[in-house]
Scaffold this motif. Structure first.
Motif, PDB file in Angstrom:
ATOM      1  N   TYR A  48      -3.745   3.682  -0.040  1.00 32.36           N
ATOM      2  CA  TYR A  48      -4.328   2.963  -1.166  1.00 32.36           C
ATOM      3  C   TYR A  48      -3.420   1.849  -1.658  1.00 32.36           C
TER       4      TYR A  48
ATOM      5  N   HIS B   3      -8.767   1.247  -0.431  1.00 30.67           N
ATOM      6  CA  HIS B   3      -8.300   2.565  -0.009  1.00 30.67           C
ATOM      7  C   HIS B   3      -8.903   2.888   1.352  1.00 30.67           C
TER       8      HIS B   3
ATOM      9  N   SER C 111       0.845  -1.190   0.000  1.00 30.53           N
ATOM     10  CA  SER C 111       0.000   0.000   0.000  1.00 30.53           C
ATOM     11  C   SER C 111       0.881   1.242   0.000  1.00 30.53           C
TER      12      SER C 111
ATOM     13  N   PHE D 291      -4.423   9.686   2.047  1.00 31.63           N
ATOM     14  CA  PHE D 291      -5.096   8.643   1.288  1.00 31.63           C
ATOM     15  C   PHE D 291      -4.187   7.419   1.286  1.00 31.63           C
TER      16      PHE D 291
END
Length: 93
Positions: A73, A86, A4, A71
């Motif tokens: 993701y 996410h 991620s 963020f």
């Protein structure tokens, strides 16, 4: 193995969502003190959630910055398929 990434770059976030058919949204009924409410990236092709309302990217990023969010993701799943995983997280954590 899937990995991620984390960012608060608006262009990166919008491109990631656009590539997957995602749109900026809020959870209906969570608005308070003039903000949009709880933010989400919604994938209309995969969900017909009646609890989400689409908003503009400008509205999304205004609250994103006000709430000091990042963020988190994933680009690819462990099997190599495109991921829509996410999460919006605090930049302070």
């Amino acid at each position: 193995m899937s990995t991620s990434n984390q960012t608060h770059n608006h262009k990166t976030i919008q491109e990631w969502a656009d590539e997957r058919g995602g749109v900026p949204a809020k959870i209906k009924g969570t608005e308070k003190y003039g903000d949009q409410g709880v933010l989400r990236i919604h994938f209309p092709e995969h969900s017909d959630s009646k609890d989400l309302a689409e908003i503009t990217w400008d509205e999304f990023f205004t609250d994103f910055e006000k709430d000091n969010l990042d963020f988190l993701y994933q680009d690819k799943k462990s099997d190599g398929e495109t991921s829509t995983f996410h999460k919006l997280v605090s930049r302070d954590s």
